[in-house]
Design an enzyme around this catalytic site. Structure first.
Site, mmCIF file in Angstrom:
data_model
loop_
_atom_site.group_PDB
_atom_site.id
_atom_site.type_symbol
_atom_site.label_atom_id
_atom_site.label_comp_id
_atom_site.label_asym_id
_atom_site.label_seq_id
_atom_site.Cartn_x
_atom_site.Cartn_y
_atom_site.Cartn_z
ATOM 1 N N SER A 133 9.622 -9.123 36.976
ATOM 2 C CA SER A 133 8.429 -9.392 36.174
ATOM 3 C C SER A 133 7.832 -10.725 36.624
ATOM 4 O O SER A 133 8.557 -11.622 37.063
ATOM 5 C CB SER A 133 8.748 -9.387 34.678
ATOM 6 N N ASP B 222 23.075 -3.001 33.301
ATOM 7 C CA ASP B 222 22.511 -4.022 34.187
ATOM 8 C C ASP B 222 23.453 -5.233 34.271
ATOM 9 O O ASP B 222 24.043 -5.643 33.261
ATOM 10 C CB ASP B 222 21.152 -4.440 33.591
ATOM 11 N N HIS C 184 15.072 -14.362 38.514
ATOM 12 C CA HIS C 184 15.016 -13.966 37.099
ATOM 13 C C HIS C 184 14.257 -15.017 36.284
ATOM 14 O O HIS C 184 14.261 -16.193 36.633
ATOM 15 C CB HIS C 184 16.434 -13.860 36.519
ATOM 16 N N GLY D 222 14.398 -9.780 39.084
ATOM 17 C CA GLY D 222 13.389 -10.819 38.860
ATOM 18 C C GLY D 222 12.017 -10.225 39.077
ATOM 19 O O GLY D 222 11.109 -10.855 39.608
#
Ligand code: 13P
Length: 295
Positions: free
Chosen positions: A215, A81, A184, A213
């Site tokens: 969550s 990532d 994020h 981003g």
């Protein structure tokens, strides 16, 4: 079983769902993501971010991620990532990662294209799928970066649909992370997502799109985003927060039980694993967007 990023997002395309991509900077997080995927019968992506190198080094967690993915009954993609250095990406590919993200979103457009194209060539040599990013999702997954960028200046950070078409063609990336209002980290207020931007990009590119981003977004917004082409949702901060809160509760409960009670490290790791499983189970079901078990 270990699967390629292209193949796992193709499963998402076929089922109009998204695959959860969980940053896993601990054994508990790796186990939770894979165990829940097996329990529910959904594919999963486990992520190691270059920015999490100080949480756990790639050399330590990478081989564990690959080994657990290989022996899993669920389709698991082991993904790198937010990688900014091609030498770091090569190390992950040599370790057996099956997906990687080159993040050139902080670079000028031309340099993002140039390095993205080099990353695509290298990834495809290893039969690994490549994700690139166009636009910006605010600060990074480890809290660094564009702290001041926020949704109040959407034109400056949202992905331009015309650029997206050119970018995919010029880099030959397999999937694209796009900016349409998610950021994020912890949301300062309610996230306001621009589904028009997303649907314009999707209409013009027909490429699997990625929500970073991811969550802290409402279940309703996840469903809307999936219906207009999001096929991978990157998820970290809120899961880590919930696990942290659970650990804090474990310590508090011990302290209240008796004076001088010992809280062991394994009490905390077990509680964190359990909380991560609960969170991942909920969001994986949401990301399935009505699709039944697949694996
Ligand atoms: P969150 O910070 O919303 O969990 O996003 C994680 C992410 O996008 C990692 O790439």
């Amino acid at each position: 079983m270990l699967v390629n990023l292209r193949d796992i997002t193709a499963i998402a395309e076929q089922n109009n769902m998204a695959i959860g991509a969980f940053n896993s900077p601990s054994l508990e997080a790796v186990r939770a993501a894979i165990d829940v995927a097996e329990k529910l019968g959904y594919p999963v992506i486990i992520d190691h971010a270059e920015g999490h190198e100080s949480f756990v080094p790639l050399d330590s967690i990478g081989p564990v991620m690959v080994a657990l993915a290989e022996r899993s009954s669920a389709p698991v993609c082991v993904h790198l990532d937010h990688c900014e250095h091609l030498s770091y990406m090569r190390r992950a590919l040599e370790m057996g990662f099956t997906g990687a993200m080159f993040d050139g979103s902080m670079l000028p457009y031309d340099r993002n294209v140039e390095l993205g194209a080099r990353a695509a060539e290298m990834c495809h040599d290893f039969d690994c799928g490549l994700e690139c990013e166009l636009g910006s999702m605010g600060k990074r997954e480890n809290g660094a970066g564009h702290e001041d960028e926020n949704v109040d200046t959407p034109d400056a950070i949202y992905t331009n649909p015309d650029d997206a078409v050119d970018f995919i063609e010029a880099t030959n990336c397999d999937i694209l992370a796009v900016s349409f209002g998610t950021v994020h980290g912890i949301y300062k207020g309610e996230p306001h997502l621009d589904f028009n931007v997303l649907s314009e990009i999707r209409k013009r590119t027909h490429t699997p799109l990625v929500m970073h981003g991811g969550s802290g977004v409402s279940d309703e917004d996840y469903h809307k985003a999936i219906d207009v082409g999001i096929r991978k949702v990157n998820y970290y901060t809120y899961g880590a927060k919930f696990a942290g809160e659970r650990v804090r509760k474990v310590i508090k409960d011990y302290e209240e039980k008796e004076d001088g009670a010992i809280v062991y490290w394994h009490d905390m790791t077990m509680a964190a694993y359990d909380e991560l499983c609960k969170t991942f189970e909920h969001v994986m079901q949401v990301f399935a967007n009505g699709a039944g078990p697949i694996a």
